[in-house]
Design an enzyme around this catalytic site. Sequence first.
Site, short mmCIF file in Angstrom:
data_model
loop_
_atom_site.label_atom_id
_atom_site.label_comp_id
_atom_site.label_asym_id
_atom_site.label_seq_id
_atom_site.Cartn_x
_atom_site.Cartn_y
_atom_site.Cartn_z
N HIS A 1 42.49 -88.49 20.07
CA HIS A 1 41.71 -89.43 20.89
C HIS A 1 42.23 -90.87 20.79
O HIS A 1 41.92 -91.69 21.63
CB HIS A 1 40.21 -89.32 20.60
CG HIS A 1 39.75 -90.03 19.36
ND1 HIS A 1 39.90 -89.52 18.11
CD2 HIS A 1 39.13 -91.23 19.20
CE1 HIS A 1 39.40 -90.36 17.22
NE2 HIS A 1 38.91 -91.42 17.86
N HIS B 1 46.37 -89.81 14.24
CA HIS B 1 46.10 -91.03 15.02
C HIS B 1 47.11 -92.15 14.74
O HIS B 1 47.68 -92.74 15.64
CB HIS B 1 44.70 -91.58 14.71
CG HIS B 1 43.60 -90.59 14.89
ND1 HIS B 1 43.65 -89.59 15.83
CD2 HIS B 1 42.39 -90.44 14.27
CE1 HIS B 1 42.52 -88.88 15.78
NE2 HIS B 1 41.76 -89.36 14.83
N LYS C 1 28.22 -82.31 21.69
CA LYS C 1 27.07 -83.14 22.06
C LYS C 1 27.42 -84.62 22.04
O LYS C 1 27.01 -85.39 22.90
CB LYS C 1 25.91 -82.88 21.08
CG LYS C 1 25.12 -81.63 21.44
CD LYS C 1 23.94 -81.44 20.53
CE LYS C 1 24.36 -81.26 19.09
NZ LYS C 1 23.37 -80.68 18.21
N LEU D 1 45.12 -91.69 21.49
CA LEU D 1 45.99 -91.84 22.67
C LEU D 1 45.18 -92.16 23.92
O LEU D 1 45.74 -92.48 24.96
CB LEU D 1 46.83 -90.58 22.88
CG LEU D 1 47.86 -90.33 21.78
CD1 LEU D 1 48.62 -89.04 22.06
CD2 LEU D 1 48.82 -91.48 21.66
N GLY D 2 43.86 -92.09 23.81
CA GLY D 2 43.01 -92.44 24.94
C GLY D 2 42.46 -93.86 24.82
O GLY D 2 41.71 -94.30 25.68
C1 BG6 Z 1 38.36 -88.93 13.63
C2 BG6 Z 1 38.27 -88.72 12.16
O1 BG6 Z 1 39.45 -88.21 14.15
O2 BG6 Z 1 38.55 -90.30 13.91
C3 BG6 Z 1 37.11 -89.52 11.61
O3 BG6 Z 1 38.08 -87.35 11.88
C4 BG6 Z 1 37.23 -90.97 12.01
O4 BG6 Z 1 37.04 -89.40 10.20
C5 BG6 Z 1 37.47 -91.10 13.50
O5 BG6 Z 1 36.02 -91.61 11.65
C6 BG6 Z 1 37.78 -92.53 13.89
O6 BG6 Z 1 37.77 -92.66 15.26
P1 BG6 Z 1 37.42 -94.07 15.93
O7 BG6 Z 1 37.67 -93.85 17.37
O8 BG6 Z 1 35.97 -94.34 15.59
O9 BG6 Z 1 38.32 -95.07 15.31
#
Ligand code: BG6
Length: 526
Positions: free
Chosen positions: A224, A286, A19, A226-227
Amino acid sequence: GKDLRLSVVVFGASGDLAKKKTYPALYELFKKGFLPRRLQIVGYARTKLTTQELRDRLRGFLDKDTEAVEQFLNACSYVAGEYDTSDGYERLGAALQAWEAAMCVGSALPTSPTAGGSACGPCGGRRLGRLFYLALPPSVYPEVCAHLRAHCATLYGGIPSAGGRTAADGGRGAKGTAPAQLSQGSFVRLILEKPFGHDLATSETLATQIGAHWPEEQLYRIDHYLGKELVQNMLMLRFANPIFSAFFNRHYISNIQVTFKEPFGTEGRGGYFDSYGIIRDVIQNHLIQVLALLTMEAPVSLHPDDIRDEKVKVLRCIAPAAPSDCVLGQYVADQGQPGYLDDPTVPQGSRTPTFAAVRLFVRNERWDGVPIVIKAGKALNERLAAVRIQLRTPPASIFGPLDHMRNELVIRFQPGEAIYAKMVVKKPGLEMDYEMSELDLSYPERYRGVIIPDAYERLILDCIRGDQQHFVRRDELRAAWAIFTPLLHAVDAGGVPLHPYPYGSRGPAAVDPFINDSGYVRTEYT
Ligand code: BG6
């Protein structure tokens, strides 16, 4: 891909990830015209819902452009089914085939595989695509992958090639020849989300279970990060600008800091988070991906496998993180904000770290001896994801000691994408004074009005296009786990001290000396 007939199947369609991320990203692509006109988006989950109920649920997560939203929702349907029995998959497979058949009416696609061909191949040059997006807990991946292969991986008019592969896949390494009934470029692909295992051994087991049904060229493991725009920009920044590539080595760089900070705690996600902890949640995936892109050698070409070959190579040069090279923390209540252990979804007395700083070394000719600190934490003082590359002081400075005025190259992924370099300049005026200033490329100013696409949007589009560059290959995953597994086992066994830190602070007090010991010098602005 105007000729593409695309089915996207979102597994776990009634869940949070679908969602909040998957459907909104698909919607944005749809709205911007990046999805083919002949499109269906099928939601699949255990929850008993009608298509209308799914659409009503999704509406609240999409934007206010009601016409586009309604058009998008019209393409969305829902199939309820279990994950562990074949019944739902059989229904899904039949529905996909029926839709594809209907979409091919009027084209030259034969109704039976033996019906013969036409001028530009039996399907008139039109393509079929299926993209399965697993927004599911990884515990069900093995069975879902097996059922999908068995019941849903055969395109209308297509036959799976030897070894269970659907041969008509665009990726390099797809060795089979396209079945005569399918247009070249037809595809079946699978998107998976982390967590991929708990450590090296469990990740390998999972990869083998999935790999038994899905070859690597059909697998798209999302990370994500990498995006993200500036993560993607790193390749260009490094290899299109000699100004940067020239100093990217141990002779000029003193230390590197990779920082991830969030100003909120687990807030209801404690159940998931507690069995993983901050190292598995963001560092092993990440941030290590960011580090790989930052430190790898130039790839032979921009081919996805050439880039990923280089990432694997540099990851394999990183020595496993030592427990002595790590500071762990867990946030406690402060100023009205709850501590980690106050989260009702967190088990009592948990020792799971919500903060970690880990020092790594890349043991190769370029980087040997340069400390790299990855620091990540929840419930800190700000939101920030950035890389900070600090240079050495100039040798034999004619301006006197400049140790607190070091050059730094900073790449800030969020918030407010920016690339800037800290420089020593002459302070304007009659005196020969100097001060720190910046060469600054700040995206909100330089690219005013440009909307930077969401990471998920970009990655789903890459998957439809068959570009695996920004997806994690199995050997990358293995190399990333190898770096952290010994440390994680030590942490799980309680062998690394856990420092409390107040919600909303900069992290445990022990982290500053740790970072200073890594050679980092806080630069001074006058
Ligand atoms: C996710 C983690 O993969 O990445 C989360 O599980 C984290 O805990 C998030 O908050 C952070 O993503 P972004 O794009 O908000 O930095």
